[in-house]
Design an enzyme around this catalytic site. Sequence first.
Site, mmCIF file in Angstrom:
data_model
loop_
_atom_site.group_PDB
_atom_site.id
_atom_site.type_symbol
_atom_site.label_atom_id
_atom_site.label_comp_id
_atom_site.label_asym_id
_atom_site.label_seq_id
_atom_site.Cartn_x
_atom_site.Cartn_y
_atom_site.Cartn_z
ATOM 1 C CG ASN A 85 -4.061 26.873 43.283
ATOM 2 O OD1 ASN A 85 -5.098 26.495 42.741
ATOM 3 N ND2 ASN A 85 -2.889 26.316 43.029
ATOM 4 N N GLY A 91 -4.994 25.311 47.891
ATOM 5 C CA GLY A 91 -3.779 24.769 47.278
ATOM 6 C C GLY A 91 -2.689 25.795 47.043
ATOM 7 C CG HIS A 98 1.115 32.219 41.642
ATOM 8 N ND1 HIS A 98 1.205 32.448 43.003
ATOM 9 C CD2 HIS A 98 0.858 30.901 41.492
ATOM 10 C CE1 HIS A 98 1.017 31.301 43.632
ATOM 11 N NE2 HIS A 98 0.792 30.350 42.747
HETATM 12 P P1 5GP Z 1 0.658 27.556 44.092
HETATM 13 O O1 5GP Z 1 0.590 26.165 44.659
HETATM 14 O O2 5GP Z 1 0.995 28.571 45.165
HETATM 15 O O3 5GP Z 1 -0.527 27.929 43.269
HETATM 16 O O4 5GP Z 1 1.831 27.526 43.040
HETATM 17 C C1 5GP Z 1 3.149 27.884 43.343
HETATM 18 C C2 5GP Z 1 3.986 27.472 42.159
HETATM 19 O O5 5GP Z 1 5.224 28.141 42.267
HETATM 20 C C3 5GP Z 1 4.282 25.976 42.122
HETATM 21 O O6 5GP Z 1 3.792 25.434 40.883
HETATM 22 C C4 5GP Z 1 5.804 25.901 42.250
HETATM 23 O O7 5GP Z 1 6.384 24.890 41.448
HETATM 24 C C5 5GP Z 1 6.234 27.288 41.810
HETATM 25 N N1 5GP Z 1 7.456 27.782 42.429
HETATM 26 C C6 5GP Z 1 7.777 27.753 43.751
HETATM 27 N N2 5GP Z 1 8.972 28.327 43.961
HETATM 28 C C7 5GP Z 1 9.424 28.729 42.744
HETATM 29 C C8 5GP Z 1 10.620 29.392 42.324
HETATM 30 O O8 5GP Z 1 11.500 29.741 43.096
HETATM 31 N N3 5GP Z 1 10.739 29.642 40.982
HETATM 32 C C9 5GP Z 1 9.769 29.278 40.087
HETATM 33 N N4 5GP Z 1 9.997 29.567 38.804
HETATM 34 N N5 5GP Z 1 8.637 28.658 40.454
HETATM 35 C C10 5GP Z 1 8.461 28.385 41.777
#
Ligand code: 5GP
Length: 110
Positions: A85, A91, A98
């Site tokens: 994203n 999003g 990542h």
């Molecule tokens: P985004 O919405 O930025 O593409 O995805 C961020 C992802 O990071 C989400 O799926 C969320 O659950 C995950 N996430 C957020 N904080 C942490 C954390 O401290 N540890 C892990 N393992 N995942 C995290």
Amino acid sequence: MSDCIFCNIVAGNIPANKVFEDDDFLAFHDIAPKADTHLLVIPKQHIVNLDDLTAEHAGLMGKLMLTLPKIASQQGLSGYRTITNTGAEGGQEVFHMHFHILGGSALPGF
Ligand code: 5GP
Ligand code: ZN
């Protein structure tokens, strides 16, 4: 980036369920899985998202594309979805690049 969650995971300051690590990348289980298997693959270097890339990152990103299937295979996934994203409107919630790897059960079509 001391206030970045994923930089803190790389540094070992925040625990994560790691499944892969090399000099450039780290992969660990998402804390709130959206599929049977939900991994996050990150560059150890703080890069915000795709919009933050320059030509200097071309080699690193090429290596990432080769690393994603390697991790999926190690996790026993025969099919999987990769998502990244970009920006709040895309999003993105964590502003350290990542790639999500989602799999482990049949995913609905996109
Ligand atoms: P985004 O919405 O930025 O593409 O995805 C961020 C992802 O990071 C989400 O799926 C969320 O659950 C995950 N996430 C957020 N904080 C942490 C954390 O401290 N540890 C892990 N393992 N995942 C995290
Ligand atoms: Zn970071």
